[in-house]
Design an enzyme around this catalytic site. Sequence first.
Site, PDB file in Angstrom:
ATOM      1  N   SER A 139       0.850  -1.188   0.000  1.00  0.00           N
ATOM      2  CA  SER A 139       0.000   0.000   0.000  1.00  0.00           C
ATOM      3  C   SER A 139       0.881   1.232   0.000  1.00  0.00           C
ATOM      4  O   SER A 139       2.015   1.201   0.497  1.00  0.00           O
ATOM      5  CB  SER A 139      -0.903   0.020   1.240  1.00  0.00           C
ATOM      6  N   TYR A 152      -2.062  -0.613  10.550  1.00  0.00           N
ATOM      7  CA  TYR A 152      -2.159  -0.953   9.131  1.00  0.00           C
ATOM      8  C   TYR A 152      -0.941  -0.412   8.388  1.00  0.00           C
ATOM      9  O   TYR A 152      -0.283  -1.131   7.623  1.00  0.00           O
ATOM     10  CB  TYR A 152      -3.438  -0.394   8.526  1.00  0.00           C
ATOM     11  N   LYS A 156       2.092  -2.608   6.454  1.00  0.00           N
ATOM     12  CA  LYS A 156       2.451  -2.487   5.045  1.00  0.00           C
ATOM     13  C   LYS A 156       3.914  -2.069   4.875  1.00  0.00           C
ATOM     14  O   LYS A 156       4.583  -2.485   3.918  1.00  0.00           O
ATOM     15  CB  LYS A 156       1.514  -1.495   4.351  1.00  0.00           C
ATOM     16  N   THR A 187     -12.222  -0.645  -4.228  1.00  0.00           N
ATOM     17  CA  THR A 187     -12.395  -2.039  -3.825  1.00  0.00           C
ATOM     18  C   THR A 187     -13.211  -2.068  -2.537  1.00  0.00           C
ATOM     19  O   THR A 187     -13.460  -1.025  -1.937  1.00  0.00           O
ATOM     20  CB  THR A 187     -11.039  -2.734  -3.553  1.00  0.00           C
TER      21      THR A 187
END
Length: 259
Positions: A139, A152, A156, A187
Amino acid sequence: MMDGKLALVTGASSGIGKAIAQKLTQEGAKVVGTGRNEESLAQLKADGDLLGYVVGDLCQDGVCERIVREAVEQLGGLTTVINCAGVLVAGAMGSVSLDNYLFNFRGNVQSTFEVMEHAIPHLRKAGAASGPCIINISSVNGKQSAGGVATYCASKAAVDQLTRCAAVDLAPDGIRVVGVNPGVIRTPLQQRGGMSNEAYEKFLERTINYTHPIAKALGRVGEPEEVGELVAFLAGDKAKFITGECIAIDGGRQCLGAR
């Protein structure tokens, strides 16, 4: 073209993983996809977008090993691994829980590591002439910090460093390892992480108007198929001298400071 490539794509039942699986198949690869949604995987196979599939949750003990083993059985070998499965649950430092940390790291880092670990012997067996490679979908948040998603972002960043280190370790075997760092792509990822539909639409609007420079001119955020195009190039023989890079496809997000 990817004629002769034997590919495993994780997270293939939706979003970016689905688009990657479809694109690799269009380019001539034989593809086995994995994910938790058997109905979606079965439809992809029926549509000719997958040679086969394996259903499983990569966060469960022993599943990564089983998925690699069953994929190799269906493909008859393995030359290409696309680690696309991932999770996102938001949380800001000062209020985020250890469970949040463990969830994001298990879904994004440990699963990627385990799939790589079990795939590497098969990539070595395929030999350097087959153009073996691993592509890890990370990401832009692995490259650039953001508020409210501390664990998060950290997960990544760990995927990016794993990618770079593996590229050095596996180079003597002729195995390339590359990262792809998408910005905001349309998404279900954010909604699966708990974002409401209303909040998601506002998030997309902000992305277009403020945080991804090219998005305003295009009038949209990124699409999964665009990531699929990049991955197909990186996994193909025209990218033989690219390894250890983590390549952003983020509409210019990294060019900005805090907004």
